[in-house]
Design a protein around this motif. Sequence first.
Motif, mmCIF file in Angstrom:
data_model
loop_
_atom_site.group_PDB
_atom_site.id
_atom_site.type_symbol
_atom_site.label_atom_id
_atom_site.label_comp_id
_atom_site.label_asym_id
_atom_site.label_seq_id
_atom_site.Cartn_x
_atom_site.Cartn_y
_atom_site.Cartn_z
ATOM 1 N N SER A 138 0.876 -1.215 0.096
ATOM 2 C CA SER A 138 0.003 0.219 0.137
ATOM 3 C C SER A 138 0.987 1.149 -0.040
ATOM 4 O O SER A 138 0.385 2.303 -0.673
ATOM 5 C CB SER A 138 -0.920 0.019 1.230
ATOM 6 O OG SER A 138 -0.366 -0.049 2.462
ATOM 7 N N ASP A 139 2.116 1.282 0.586
ATOM 8 C CA ASP A 139 2.967 2.228 0.437
ATOM 9 C C ASP A 139 3.278 2.702 -1.031
ATOM 10 O O ASP A 139 3.529 3.880 -1.205
ATOM 11 C CB ASP A 139 4.425 2.074 1.304
ATOM 12 C CG ASP A 139 3.955 2.064 2.823
ATOM 13 O OD1 ASP A 139 2.897 2.832 3.363
ATOM 14 O OD2 ASP A 139 4.953 1.338 3.681
ATOM 15 N N ALA B 73 0.553 4.356 -2.363
ATOM 16 C CA ALA B 73 0.299 5.798 -1.894
ATOM 17 C C ALA B 73 1.509 6.709 -2.448
ATOM 18 O O ALA B 73 1.135 7.901 -2.338
ATOM 19 C CB ALA B 73 0.296 5.666 -0.507
ATOM 20 N N GLY C 67 2.317 10.005 -0.253
ATOM 21 C CA GLY C 67 1.249 10.856 -0.252
ATOM 22 C C GLY C 67 0.846 11.510 -1.603
ATOM 23 O O GLY C 67 -0.357 12.252 -1.601
ATOM 24 N N TYR C 68 1.480 11.124 -2.841
ATOM 25 C CA TYR C 68 1.234 11.861 -3.941
ATOM 26 C C TYR C 68 0.522 10.423 -4.880
ATOM 27 O O TYR C 68 0.246 10.837 -6.060
ATOM 28 C CB TYR C 68 2.656 12.334 -4.561
ATOM 29 C CG TYR C 68 3.205 13.349 -4.076
ATOM 30 C CD1 TYR C 68 2.548 14.520 -4.124
ATOM 31 C CD2 TYR C 68 4.274 13.320 -3.198
ATOM 32 C CE1 TYR C 68 3.199 15.602 -3.429
ATOM 33 C CE2 TYR C 68 5.023 14.135 -2.511
ATOM 34 C CZ TYR C 68 4.250 15.394 -2.544
ATOM 35 O OH TYR C 68 4.924 16.498 -1.944
ATOM 36 N N GLY C 69 0.133 9.550 -4.286
ATOM 37 C CA GLY C 69 -0.385 8.755 -4.893
ATOM 38 C C GLY C 69 -1.573 8.824 -6.115
ATOM 39 O O GLY C 69 -1.808 8.551 -6.938
ATOM 40 N N PHE C 70 -2.520 9.826 -5.248
ATOM 41 C CA PHE C 70 -3.668 10.096 -6.098
ATOM 42 C C PHE C 70 -3.297 11.084 -7.275
ATOM 43 O O PHE C 70 -3.820 10.806 -8.476
ATOM 44 C CB PHE C 70 -4.559 11.278 -5.311
ATOM 45 C CG PHE C 70 -5.871 11.622 -5.812
ATOM 46 C CD1 PHE C 70 -7.015 10.573 -6.179
ATOM 47 C CD2 PHE C 70 -5.972 12.858 -6.291
ATOM 48 C CE1 PHE C 70 -7.965 11.209 -6.845
ATOM 49 C CE2 PHE C 70 -7.203 13.407 -7.058
ATOM 50 C CZ PHE C 70 -8.135 12.425 -7.302
ATOM 51 N N TRP D 51 -1.163 8.321 -9.822
ATOM 52 C CA TRP D 51 -2.172 7.257 -10.654
ATOM 53 C C TRP D 51 -3.184 8.079 -11.397
ATOM 54 O O TRP D 51 -3.816 7.539 -12.405
ATOM 55 C CB TRP D 51 -2.742 6.452 -9.395
ATOM 56 C CG TRP D 51 -1.522 5.459 -8.868
ATOM 57 C CD1 TRP D 51 -1.378 5.784 -7.730
ATOM 58 C CD2 TRP D 51 -0.860 4.596 -9.756
ATOM 59 N NE1 TRP D 51 -0.304 4.708 -7.453
ATOM 60 C CE2 TRP D 51 0.096 4.038 -8.557
ATOM 61 C CE3 TRP D 51 -0.496 4.129 -11.077
ATOM 62 C CZ2 TRP D 51 1.143 2.861 -8.977
ATOM 63 C CZ3 TRP D 51 0.176 2.937 -11.302
ATOM 64 C CH2 TRP D 51 1.059 2.738 -10.236
#
Length: 70
Positions: free
Chosen positions: A2-3, A6, A9-12, A15
């Motif tokens: 999941s890291d 993620a 913190g910039y995963g959104f 992706w």
Amino acid sequence: MSDFFAMGGYGFYVWGSYGAALLIVGGLAGLSWCSLRASASRLEALRQAAPHRRRKAPHRRHKESGHGAQ
């Protein structure tokens, strides 16, 4: 795992950017395919409308170039 998704913190943003790029490239591919099919059908209609305008393929002479098997 999941890291990784993620992305610190910039995963959104990451992706989402990949998703937007995939949608744009997919859309361009779809438009190109539709354009190709339309052009092919238009060409076929033109060929059938004017069969007297077709040219025969030019006769090609084959020269011995001296290259290859001797």
